[in-house]
Design a protein around this motif. Structure first.
Motif, PDB file in Angstrom:
ATOM      1  N   LEU A 185      -1.539  -1.423 -10.568  1.00 15.63           N
ATOM      2  CA  LEU A 185      -0.270  -1.783  -9.940  1.00 15.63           C
ATOM      3  C   LEU A 185       0.059  -0.781  -8.848  1.00 15.63           C
ATOM      4  O   LEU A 185      -0.164   0.421  -9.009  1.00 15.63           O
ATOM      5  CB  LEU A 185       0.838  -1.787 -11.000  1.00 15.63           C
ATOM      6  CG  LEU A 185       2.211  -2.324 -10.593  1.00 15.63           C
ATOM      7  CD1 LEU A 185       2.140  -3.830 -10.348  1.00 15.63           C
ATOM      8  CD2 LEU A 185       3.239  -2.018 -11.688  1.00 15.63           C
ATOM      9  N   GLU A 186       0.595  -1.275  -7.731  1.00 18.55           N
ATOM     10  CA  GLU A 186       0.998  -0.369  -6.660  1.00 18.55           C
ATOM     11  C   GLU A 186       2.300  -0.830  -6.029  1.00 18.55           C
ATOM     12  O   GLU A 186       2.588  -2.030  -5.953  1.00 18.55           O
ATOM     13  CB  GLU A 186      -0.085  -0.278  -5.581  1.00 18.55           C
ATOM     14  CG  GLU A 186      -0.298  -1.556  -4.792  1.00 18.55           C
ATOM     15  CD  GLU A 186      -1.331  -1.398  -3.681  1.00 18.55           C
ATOM     16  OE1 GLU A 186      -2.082  -0.406  -3.702  1.00 18.55           O
ATOM     17  OE2 GLU A 186      -1.388  -2.284  -2.793  1.00 18.55           O
ATOM     18  N   LEU A 187       3.095   0.139  -5.607  1.00 18.58           N
ATOM     19  CA  LEU A 187       4.298  -0.129  -4.827  1.00 18.58           C
ATOM     20  C   LEU A 187       4.052   0.390  -3.418  1.00 18.58           C
ATOM     21  O   LEU A 187       3.698   1.553  -3.238  1.00 18.58           O
ATOM     22  CB  LEU A 187       5.512   0.558  -5.450  1.00 18.58           C
ATOM     23  CG  LEU A 187       6.860   0.304  -4.763  1.00 18.58           C
ATOM     24  CD1 LEU A 187       7.987   0.266  -5.797  1.00 18.58           C
ATOM     25  CD2 LEU A 187       7.184   1.363  -3.708  1.00 18.58           C
ATOM     26  N   ARG A 188       4.226  -0.478  -2.435  1.00 20.33           N
ATOM     27  CA  ARG A 188       4.022  -0.098  -1.044  1.00 20.33           C
ATOM     28  C   ARG A 188       5.078  -0.782  -0.174  1.00 20.33           C
ATOM     29  O   ARG A 188       5.790  -1.683  -0.622  1.00 20.33           O
ATOM     30  CB  ARG A 188       2.625  -0.510  -0.554  1.00 20.33           C
ATOM     31  CG  ARG A 188       1.476   0.148  -1.288  1.00 20.33           C
ATOM     32  CD  ARG A 188       1.342   1.627  -0.971  1.00 20.33           C
ATOM     33  NE  ARG A 188       0.133   2.172  -1.576  1.00 20.33           N
ATOM     34  CZ  ARG A 188       0.068   2.689  -2.796  1.00 20.33           C
ATOM     35  NH1 ARG A 188       1.149   2.718  -3.558  1.00 20.33           N
ATOM     36  NH2 ARG A 188      -1.071   3.174  -3.266  1.00 20.33           N
ATOM     37  N   PRO A 238      17.020  -2.166   3.405  1.00 14.33           N
ATOM     38  CA  PRO A 238      17.822  -3.260   3.970  1.00 14.33           C
ATOM     39  C   PRO A 238      16.977  -4.371   4.584  1.00 14.33           C
ATOM     40  O   PRO A 238      17.514  -5.402   4.987  1.00 14.33           O
ATOM     41  CB  PRO A 238      18.648  -2.547   5.048  1.00 14.33           C
ATOM     42  CG  PRO A 238      17.772  -1.425   5.497  1.00 14.33           C
ATOM     43  CD  PRO A 238      16.998  -0.976   4.280  1.00 14.33           C
ATOM     44  N   HIS A 239      15.659  -4.159   4.651  1.00  9.74           N
ATOM     45  CA  HIS A 239      14.795  -5.122   5.341  1.00  9.74           C
ATOM     46  C   HIS A 239      13.820  -5.834   4.409  1.00  9.74           C
ATOM     47  O   HIS A 239      12.921  -6.532   4.882  1.00  9.74           O
ATOM     48  CB  HIS A 239      14.011  -4.406   6.444  1.00  9.74           C
ATOM     49  CG  HIS A 239      14.869  -3.649   7.404  1.00  9.74           C
ATOM     50  ND1 HIS A 239      15.772  -4.261   8.250  1.00  9.74           N
ATOM     51  CD2 HIS A 239      14.990  -2.310   7.632  1.00  9.74           C
ATOM     52  CE1 HIS A 239      16.392  -3.341   8.971  1.00  9.74           C
ATOM     53  NE2 HIS A 239      15.940  -2.158   8.612  1.00  9.74           N
ATOM     54  N   ASP A 240      13.965  -5.626   3.114  1.00  5.13           N
ATOM     55  CA  ASP A 240      13.106  -6.295   2.138  1.00  5.13           C
ATOM     56  C   ASP A 240      11.625  -6.003   2.398  1.00  5.13           C
ATOM     57  O   ASP A 240      10.772  -6.886   2.319  1.00  5.13           O
ATOM     58  CB  ASP A 240      13.354  -7.812   2.183  1.00  5.13           C
ATOM     59  CG  ASP A 240      12.968  -8.493   0.877  1.00  5.13           C
ATOM     60  OD1 ASP A 240      12.992  -7.814  -0.166  1.00  5.13           O
ATOM     61  OD2 ASP A 240      12.636  -9.690   0.908  1.00  5.13           O
ATOM     62  N   SER A 241      11.343  -4.731   2.678  1.00  2.88           N
ATOM     63  CA  SER A 241       9.984  -4.342   3.057  1.00  2.88           C
ATOM     64  C   SER A 241       9.106  -3.978   1.867  1.00  2.88           C
ATOM     65  O   SER A 241       7.878  -3.986   1.977  1.00  2.88           O
ATOM     66  CB  SER A 241      10.043  -3.141   4.015  1.00  2.88           C
ATOM     67  OG  SER A 241       8.763  -2.645   4.296  1.00  2.88           O
ATOM     68  N   ILE A 242       9.715  -3.658   0.744  1.00  2.00           N
ATOM     69  CA  ILE A 242       8.956  -3.147  -0.397  1.00  2.00           C
ATOM     70  C   ILE A 242       8.260  -4.281  -1.145  1.00  2.00           C
ATOM     71  O   ILE A 242       8.835  -5.348  -1.353  1.00  2.00           O
ATOM     72  CB  ILE A 242       9.876  -2.384  -1.370  1.00  2.00           C
ATOM     73  CG1 ILE A 242      10.678  -1.310  -0.618  1.00  2.00           C
ATOM     74  CG2 ILE A 242       9.062  -1.761  -2.493  1.00  2.00           C
ATOM     75  CD1 ILE A 242       9.828  -0.255   0.049  1.00  2.00           C
ATOM     76  N   ARG A 243       7.031  -4.022  -1.538  1.00  2.00           N
ATOM     77  CA  ARG A 243       6.304  -4.981  -2.371  1.00  2.00           C
ATOM     78  C   ARG A 243       5.753  -4.267  -3.604  1.00  2.00           C
ATOM     79  O   ARG A 243       5.475  -3.071  -3.586  1.00  2.00           O
ATOM     80  CB  ARG A 243       5.161  -5.638  -1.602  1.00  2.00           C
ATOM     81  CG  ARG A 243       4.087  -4.680  -1.144  1.00  2.00           C
ATOM     82  CD  ARG A 243       2.894  -5.406  -0.534  1.00  2.00           C
ATOM     83  NE  ARG A 243       1.930  -4.465   0.026  1.00  2.00           N
ATOM     84  CZ  ARG A 243       1.012  -3.823  -0.689  1.00  2.00           C
ATOM     85  NH1 ARG A 243       0.933  -4.036  -2.001  1.00  2.00           N
ATOM     86  NH2 ARG A 243       0.175  -2.982  -0.111  1.00  2.00           N
ATOM     87  N   LEU A 244       5.587  -5.021  -4.669  1.00  2.00           N
ATOM     88  CA  LEU A 244       4.999  -4.534  -5.918  1.00  2.00           C
ATOM     89  C   LEU A 244       3.822  -5.450  -6.215  1.00  2.00           C
ATOM     90  O   LEU A 244       4.009  -6.632  -6.506  1.00  2.00           O
ATOM     91  CB  LEU A 244       6.037  -4.589  -7.043  1.00  2.00           C
ATOM     92  CG  LEU A 244       5.698  -3.902  -8.363  1.00  2.00           C
ATOM     93  CD1 LEU A 244       5.530  -2.405  -8.159  1.00  2.00           C
ATOM     94  CD2 LEU A 244       6.786  -4.171  -9.396  1.00  2.00           C
ATOM     95  N   SER A 245       2.617  -4.907  -6.126  1.00  2.00           N
ATOM     96  CA  SER A 245       1.430  -5.764  -6.116  1.00  2.00           C
ATOM     97  C   SER A 245       0.375  -5.325  -7.117  1.00  2.00           C
ATOM     98  O   SER A 245       0.220  -4.131  -7.381  1.00  2.00           O
ATOM     99  CB  SER A 245       0.795  -5.765  -4.719  1.00  2.00           C
ATOM    100  OG  SER A 245       1.723  -6.145  -3.732  1.00  2.00           O
ATOM    101  N   PRO A 246      -0.382  -6.293  -7.644  1.00  2.00           N
ATOM    102  CA  PRO A 246      -1.560  -5.945  -8.458  1.00  2.00           C
ATOM    103  C   PRO A 246      -2.703  -5.550  -7.535  1.00  2.00           C
ATOM    104  O   PRO A 246      -2.700  -5.873  -6.337  1.00  2.00           O
ATOM    105  CB  PRO A 246      -1.869  -7.254  -9.187  1.00  2.00           C
ATOM    106  CG  PRO A 246      -1.407  -8.312  -8.235  1.00  2.00           C
ATOM    107  CD  PRO A 246      -0.195  -7.746  -7.537  1.00  2.00           C
ATOM    108  N   ARG A 247      -3.680  -4.864  -8.078  1.00  2.00           N
ATOM    109  CA  ARG A 247      -4.830  -4.460  -7.274  1.00  2.00           C
ATOM    110  C   ARG A 247      -6.029  -4.214  -8.178  1.00  2.00           C
ATOM    111  O   ARG A 247      -5.901  -4.142  -9.407  1.00  2.00           O
ATOM    112  CB  ARG A 247      -4.511  -3.189  -6.490  1.00  2.00           C
ATOM    113  CG  ARG A 247      -4.261  -1.983  -7.388  1.00  2.00           C
ATOM    114  CD  ARG A 247      -3.964  -0.745  -6.600  1.00  2.00           C
ATOM    115  NE  ARG A 247      -3.850   0.426  -7.458  1.00  2.00           N
ATOM    116  CZ  ARG A 247      -3.576   1.640  -7.022  1.00  2.00           C
ATOM    117  NH1 ARG A 247      -3.364   1.847  -5.743  1.00  2.00           N
ATOM    118  NH2 ARG A 247      -3.502   2.656  -7.865  1.00  2.00           N
TER     119      ARG A 247
END
Length: 454
Positions: A185-188, A238-247
């Motif tokens: 899991l990664e947050l970017r 404020p820009h909804d830039s963060i993602r939480l993704s599998p890898r």
């Protein structure tokens, strides 16, 4: 922008597209609901280890810490990254102390520069001290260790900003940072979106929430080492830039651009630490202590220290030798090669750590229930194992083999990414040999039955 021209970060699956999960992570419930549960359990553990039964066999604090929590941590790091750090009671204490007494001074340059080395030395010392003074087997020893950590957390929170302890001084944080880099899991952040941002709320914070407590700027993050999944950036962006993704597990090691010598040093030292933990739980270790005492006149502490020093230095020397041989094909300095390929042993570290702790969890797991009932005056005796020893050994073999293969593959991919396909095998071969040696030695230590903690 067409689908083909989108950056890789936007092509990855984003769990935050699942609205209920995103709502939860942006709400005040996260991570508070988990933190309060952790703080409550931690309070019980502290009382038990410091004032409860003096026998580890009867102490819930000891069982909960070393038979349940410690064995499950590596698995959590692999599956969820540093999620534990988001709910850790020490982090909660740090935030509370800082809010009430914090001077919020800048982190000293000394800590920024040498914090990881302090962590490395502390981790090695605690491992040595555990065997010398029996920290794990002693409720009072365990309680004292937790109390010392608590004191360190509070002192740093009083003086310095954010979670200085967690970032620069916590030995468990460094371990979790290494293991989570092998995780799934990664947050970017989406860098294209971040380029248009002028407020940097994810780092500085805003009215909604504080900035990143770990001094991370999501746009610049390329690894999991210092992201504790606290959710602050998800709340504040404020820009909804963060993602939480599998890898893919371990993929971070061959995609990163910066290698740090001190992180690789800890990774290779953990090879020795796990080996020491395994060796000292085998029957022949007691025979060695007896022989060292009768033949050489050495005390048990000195005899262990000799084994400990050998176990700590041998993996480092082997990786150094591999780097020296590999230099002929890569043209890179030994130090840089050591730093780059040291990460390759982390999958084996993680698997070996899980395999070692699997014995405690499955062979002693029922002691958690027995000691928990003891809190209410109910005395229960009985077998502590969930499954048979042969079953546990098979699971340990599978983990060690998987970890060894993961490390071998990682070493090859690091070489391929940095030196090209033609040179990859030649550059990686010395490391493949060393990793294979580590894997075989770890496998052999699990052939013999271990002794129990409780």
């Amino acid at each position: 922008m067409s689908q083909l021209s989108k950056p890789k970060s936007s092509q990855k699956r984003n769990f935050l597209k699942f609205k209920p999960l995103k709502w939860f992570l942006q709400s005040s419930l996260y991570p508070s609901i988990f933190q309060w549960a952790a703080v409550l359990v931690f309070a019980v553990i502290m009382v038990q280890t410091l004032a409860g039964p003096t026998s580890a066999h009867d102490n819930f604090g000891t069982a909960a810490t070393w038979v349940l929590w410690w064995p499950l941590l590596p698995l959590f790091f692999f599956l969820f990254g540093r999620f534990w750090c988001a709910v850790c009671p020490f982090a909660w204490v740090s935030d509370l102390t800082q809010k009430v007494f914090g001077a919020n001074r800048k982190v000293p340059n000394f800590l920024r520069k040498y914090g990881l080395w302090i962590i490395d030395i502390t981790f090695i010392f605690i491992t040595w001290a555990d065997h010398i003074w029996g920290v794990v087997e002693s409720p009072r020893g365990s309680g004292t260790l937790l109390l010392l950590i608590l004191g360190g957390v509070m002192v740093t929170a009083m003086f310095f900003e954010r979670r200085t302890w967690c970032r620069y001084l916590c030995f468990l944080g460094s371990l979790s940072g290494n293991y989570s880099r092998a995780g799934m899991l990664e947050l970017r952040a989406d860098r294209e979106i971040c380029k248009t941002c002028t407020t940097r709320d994810c780092y500085k914070g805003n009215k909604k929430t504080a900035g990143c407590p770990m001094f991370e700027f999501p746009m610049a993050m390329e690894n999991n080492a210092n992201c504790n999944l606290c959710g602050n950036c998800i709340k504040s962006c404020p820009h909804d830039s963060i993602r939480l993704s599998p890898r893919k597990p371990t993929s971070e090691f061959w995609s990163m651009t910066r290698a740090h010598f001190e992180e690789s040093f800890l990774a290779i030292v953990i090879v020795g630490i796990v080996f020491v933990q395994n060796i000292t739980m085998l029957d022949f270790y007691q025979s060695y202590l007896k022989w060292a005492g009768l033949t050489l006149g050495l005390s048990k502490d000195v005899a262990f220290t000799i084994i400990f020093i050998i176990a700590m230095t041998t993996p480092v020397l082997l990786l150094y030798a591999a780097s020296a041989v590999s230099k002929r094909y890569s043209g890179e300095t030994i130090r840089n090669a050591f730093a780059r390929f040291g990460y390759a042993v982390i999958p084996l570290d993680l698997a070996s750590h899980m395999a070692h702790n699997l014995f405690h969890l499955l062979a002693e797991g029922k002691s958690i229930y027995y000691t928990f009932m003891g809190l209410f005056g109910v005395h229960i005796e009985g077998p502590t194992d969930f499954v048979s020893d042969p079953t546990i050994q098979i699971m340990q073999y599978v983990l060690v083999i998987a970890g060894t293969l993961g490390s071998l593959y990682t070493a090859y991919r690091i070489a391929k990414k940095n030196y090209g396909t033609k040179k990859a095998l030649s550059v990686a071969m010395p490391y493949l040999v060393v990793i294979s040696i580590f894997g075989v030695l770890n496998f052999l230590t699990f052939v013999v039955r271990m002794s129990m903690r409780m």
